[in-house]
Design a protein around this motif. Structure first.
Motif, short mmCIF file in Angstrom:
data_model
loop_
_atom_site.label_atom_id
_atom_site.label_comp_id
_atom_site.label_asym_id
_atom_site.label_seq_id
_atom_site.Cartn_x
_atom_site.Cartn_y
_atom_site.Cartn_z
N HIS A 231 0.82 -1.22 0.00
CA HIS A 231 0.00 0.00 0.00
C HIS A 231 0.85 1.27 0.00
O HIS A 231 0.39 2.33 -0.45
N GLN A 242 -5.45 5.55 1.57
CA GLN A 242 -4.98 4.18 1.39
C GLN A 242 -5.36 3.30 2.56
O GLN A 242 -5.52 2.09 2.41
N VAL A 245 -8.67 1.99 1.62
CA VAL A 245 -8.52 0.94 0.61
C VAL A 245 -8.10 -0.37 1.27
O VAL A 245 -8.64 -1.45 0.96
N THR A 248 -10.98 -1.88 3.17
CA THR A 248 -11.92 -2.47 2.22
C THR A 248 -11.43 -3.81 1.72
O THR A 248 -12.20 -4.74 1.51
#
Length: 397
Positions: A231, A242, A245, A248
């Motif tokens: 990441h 991020q 993200v 998720t």
């Protein structure tokens, strides 16, 4: 993060801890979404640029520059950063190489047995050949550099994930009447796993919880400190972007892909009419192996041969991309410890462990992987607790 943990890992959890282990995998994933957010916010904030102008990050950087910047913690941060880097390299040989290739070989053997049953001697020879071929393929990619690793992985995973999800839905809806009982079995056995009674009930419950937690961490990697390596390379303006993200990713990994695979297995094998309906975890492990549980489940709809082959192909690509990703993590930590020239040594060692993974017993490989994972968690969690205020600070635009 989508790899063998979603197929073999969930099967191992169910076989060893019963269907109730899935509930504890969900619990762990909920907590993991928070830890994944935190470690990746820190990973992006404390990342560095290398000589090529590319971002490089990982837990060792926020241990050195974050924890190490706290009063009286400079040496502690450096020591923990070195320990994390060492543990991550070891983990890359375990979760990143041996367990992945071991799962590939196991599924390929089961697929071949569905067509032509092999004797023990023939199976060992096949494993040897598989080991050489897989190590050779990985070697070609690894010596091609980091960009080639990303190019290969980013094309493989989405396609195979979508195919796997579609086929999983086909199996689940093929047993639509068992969806409700499957969820009921997960929740019911999460707290009252099938056992003989007395002390055995407590032992069974402990096994259910432990295996759920262990396989959840193996599947989504939240809290290990591994995902910040990837990441940190993202092109984002704010660390929290991020972090979201990453969070998720844990959700999709566990609550979508892993849950679908769990429903495939439980709705076909563990509900009424299934071969493992009345089996406890111990009995199930002697009835069906951990590696071919998903293959057997898919075979109830697509036929034994087709089910075995489909899962074997998916597992190959999932595991293959995971091997590439973890070797990237290992290279980053090797460079952090010993400099860029050490990457060649690491790559050679990784290929050796890939080959060894094809020849070792399944249980031993997974035990080693769990041990190395646990070692990684220790310095990473210390950093997450110590840098909580930093996470809060950088979680806003």
């Amino acid at each position: 993060t989508i790899g063998t943990g979603n197929i073999v890992g969930v099967a191992t959890a169910i076989v060893s801890g019963g269907p109730g282990a899935i509930f504890w995998m969900w619990v762990m994933a909920l907590l993991g979404m928070m830890t994944s957010f935190s470690e990746n916010v820190l990973g992006v904030y404390y990342r560095r640029k290398n000589e090529k102008g590319e971002w490089s990050g990982g837990a060792m950087y926020y241990l050195t520059d974050g924890l190490g910047a706290k009063k009286g913690c400079k040496q502690l941060g450096k020591v923990l950063a070195v320990l994390f880097a060492c543990f991550c390299i070891l983990a890359s040989f375990g979760i990143g190489n041996m367990s992945q290739v071991n799962s590939i070989v196991g599924s390929l053997n089961d697929a071949i047995d569905a067509f032509i049953p092999a004797a023990e001697g023939e199976r060992k020879l096949l494993n040897f050949i598989f080991g050489l071929v897989i190590a050779g393929l990985i070697g070609v990619i690894l010596f091609g550099g980091i960009k080639r690793i990303g190019a290969v992985a980013e094309k493989l995973v989405p396609v195979m994930s979508i195919l796997y999800i579609i086929f999983a839905f086909v199996v689940i809806f093929g047993h639509a009447g068992n969806i409700g009982p499957a969820f009921a079995k997960i929740f019911r056995t999460a707290f009252t796993p099938k056992a003989l009674g007395g002390a055995a009930s407590g032992i069974a419950l402990k096994q259910t919880i432990v295996w759920g937690l262990r396989r959840s961490a193996f599947s989504n990697e939240a809290g290990l400190g591994s995902t910040p390596h990837a990441h940190a390379m993202a092109k984002v303006k704010h660390p929290h972007e991020q972090g979201v993200v990453a969070m998720t990713g844990v959700f999709i990994d566990t609550f979508v892909v892993l849950t679908l695979n769990a429903l495939v297995i439980i709705s076909t094998l563990y509900t009424e009419g299934g071969p493992l309906h009345e089996c406890g975890a111990a009995a199930a492990s002697t009835t069906l192996g951990k590696a071919n549980l998903a293959q057997t489940a898919f075979g109830t709809v697509f036929g034994e041969s087709a089910g075995n082959m489909f899962v074997a192909v998916c597992l190959f690509f999932f595991a293959f991309s995971t091997i590439l990703s973890w070797n990237l993590f290992g290279k980053i930590n090797m460079t952090y410890l010993f400099g860029k020239k050490s990457v060649i040594v690491y790559t050679i060692l990784a290929l050796i462990f890939i080959f060894l993974g094809t020849m070792m017993a399944n249980d031993l490989v997974w035990e080693l992987s769990d041990m190395f994972n646990n070692l990684m968690v220790i310095p990473n969690v210390i950093a997450l607790f110590a840098l909580t205020s930093h996470v809060v600070k950088h979680s806003h635009t």
